[in-house]
Design an enzyme around this catalytic site. Structure first.
Site, PDB file in Angstrom:
ATOM      1  N   PHE A 193       1.004  -1.091   0.010  1.00 48.55           N
ATOM      2  CA  PHE A 193      -0.073  -0.135   0.005  1.00 48.55           C
ATOM      3  C   PHE A 193       0.880   1.318  -0.090  1.00 48.55           C
ATOM      4  O   PHE A 193       1.082   1.701   1.052  1.00 48.55           O
ATOM      5  CB  PHE A 193      -0.954  -0.051   1.126  1.00 48.55           C
ATOM      6  N   PHE A 209       1.419   5.100  -1.891  1.00 49.24           N
ATOM      7  CA  PHE A 209       0.947   6.035  -2.619  1.00 49.24           C
ATOM      8  C   PHE A 209       1.258   7.531  -2.673  1.00 49.24           C
ATOM      9  O   PHE A 209       1.872   7.676  -1.018  1.00 49.24           O
ATOM     10  CB  PHE A 209      -0.658   6.202  -2.913  1.00 49.24           C
ATOM     11  N   GLN A 226      -1.590  -8.776   9.018  1.00 44.24           N
ATOM     12  CA  GLN A 226      -1.232  -7.995   7.986  1.00 44.24           C
ATOM     13  C   GLN A 226       0.076  -7.685   8.069  1.00 44.24           C
ATOM     14  O   GLN A 226       0.502  -7.110   9.154  1.00 44.24           O
ATOM     15  CB  GLN A 226      -2.193  -6.821   7.984  1.00 44.24           C
ATOM     16  N   HIS A 237       4.932  -4.019   3.196  1.00 43.21           N
ATOM     17  CA  HIS A 237       5.829  -4.005   2.203  1.00 43.21           C
ATOM     18  C   HIS A 237       7.124  -3.739   2.966  1.00 43.21           C
ATOM     19  O   HIS A 237       7.017  -2.920   3.842  1.00 43.21           O
ATOM     20  CB  HIS A 237       5.682  -3.267   1.029  1.00 43.21           C
ATOM     21  N   ASN A 238       8.250  -4.289   2.721  1.00 41.71           N
ATOM     22  CA  ASN A 238       9.498  -3.943   3.052  1.00 41.71           C
ATOM     23  C   ASN A 238       9.835  -4.476   4.722  1.00 41.71           C
ATOM     24  O   ASN A 238      10.664  -4.067   5.213  1.00 41.71           O
ATOM     25  CB  ASN A 238       9.885  -2.413   3.017  1.00 41.71           C
ATOM     26  N   SER A 243       7.873  -1.141   6.228  1.00 47.13           N
ATOM     27  CA  SER A 243       9.176  -0.902   6.483  1.00 47.13           C
ATOM     28  C   SER A 243       9.738  -1.006   8.007  1.00 47.13           C
ATOM     29  O   SER A 243      10.835  -0.428   8.426  1.00 47.13           O
ATOM     30  CB  SER A 243       9.502   0.559   6.007  1.00 47.13           C
ATOM     31  N   HIS A 301       8.107   1.974   9.672  1.00 49.91           N
ATOM     32  CA  HIS A 301       9.504   2.423   9.975  1.00 49.91           C
ATOM     33  C   HIS A 301      10.150   2.457  11.435  1.00 49.91           C
ATOM     34  O   HIS A 301      11.138   3.117  11.429  1.00 49.91           O
ATOM     35  CB  HIS A 301       9.669   3.940   9.345  1.00 49.91           C
TER      36      HIS A 301
END
Length: 290
Positions: free
Chosen positions: A145, A147, A199, A202-203, A221, A239
């Site tokens: 996800f 954008f 869930q 990504h990363n 991340s 992050h």
């Protein structure tokens, strides 16, 4: 039975046709070599592997289970691909791999030996280690996800072009989703166990021997060390990093880095003794109000 067999042999030698599949030796048939791929892909052979497939598009019927596979896929002869499953081009399936019905194995996916994939699973843009268990409804390798709003005010999708790497002996519960990476691969370490409905963005990097309970959400991340336990419905912000050997109580939310091993809880997550003190003080304060 013997009479029928002699008639079939005679008819085959007379008309120059090959034997039906029932009398062909396909016990050692394997698509791990170029010759074997040629044999299984030939529609004229009448082998079980070519019936029910779409030969024009390179898809054939796998003899062990009745699933569909692309002629460029490399599948060990001991692998089971159940009816309704599809293995796409250049995928690699190791020994004793089990692919459940209605599962889709995407192009170039690698699945290690003795891994079991359940029903209605989607795996793409990923490699899966050996002896893994992927339960029903799992989705691995779809876009993350990501954008951003450009200078014209338009919502633009960020490229999601990397992969998911899943280690050995990993178990992933039903309907869990793991997104592919955008600037680095998403990684699940060896021996980690993931519950249902989790869930993973990504990363994300998850270390070895971690336990993730149901409805955990890890934003993109984030980085999680080894032997980390996340209770049910724990949320991890994007992050942030969590050091190894941390346990988080259910419904906690990690909003900043955790750099010391130990037990944590609350929103935002704090050391467990502080969180318990906060709860006690809140209960005392509520009782004092008129």
């Amino acid at each position: 039975m013997a009479t029928n067999l002699r008639r079939l042999l005679s008819a085959s030698s007379t008309h120059g046709k090959k034997l039906p599949v029932s009398f062909s030796s396909c016990r050692n048939l394997c698509v791990c070599s170029t010759e074997s791929i040629t044999v299984t892909a030939s529609p004229r052979d009448g082998l079980e592997t070519s019936r029910g497939g779409n030969v024009e598009k390179g898809f054939l019927r796998w003899r062990n289970g009745g699933g569909t596979y692309h002629s460029s896929a490399v599948i060990d002869s001991s692998a089971l691909v159940e009816f309704g499953a599809v293995v796409h081009e250049k995928a690699i399936l190791g020994a004793e791999v089990h692919i459940g019905s209605n599962t889709v194995v995407g192009p170039s996916v690698k699945i290690g030996p003795s891994s079991k994939i359940g029903y209605n699973v989607s795996v793409g843009n990923c490699c899966i280690g050996e002896s893994c268990v992927i339960h029903n409804g799992v989705c691995i390798g779809q876009d993350g996800f990501g954008f951003y709003v450009d200078e014209h005010g338009n919502m633009v999708k960020k490229p999601q072009a990397l992969n998911v790497k899943i280690g050995n002996r990993v178990e992933i519960g039903a309907n869990t989703c793991i997104d592919r990476g955008s600037w680095r691969d998403t990684v699940i370490g060896d021996d980690s166990k993931i519950d249902n409905l989790v869930q993973i963005g990504h990363n994300v990097i998850i270390g070895k021997s971690c336990l993730l309970c149901g409805q955990v959400g890890i934003a993109g991340s984030a980085e999680i060390g080894d032997y980390v336990v996340l209770g049910g419905r724990v949320a991890v912000r994007d992050h942030v990093s969590i050091v190894s050997k941390v346990r988080l109580a259910a419904n906690s939310c990690v909003t900043k880095n955790i750099i010391e091993p130990g037990d944590y809880g609350g929103f935002p997550a704090v050391p467990i003794h502080r969180w318990r003190r906060q709860i006690a003080e809140a209960q005392i304060s509520s009782k004092r109000k008129p």
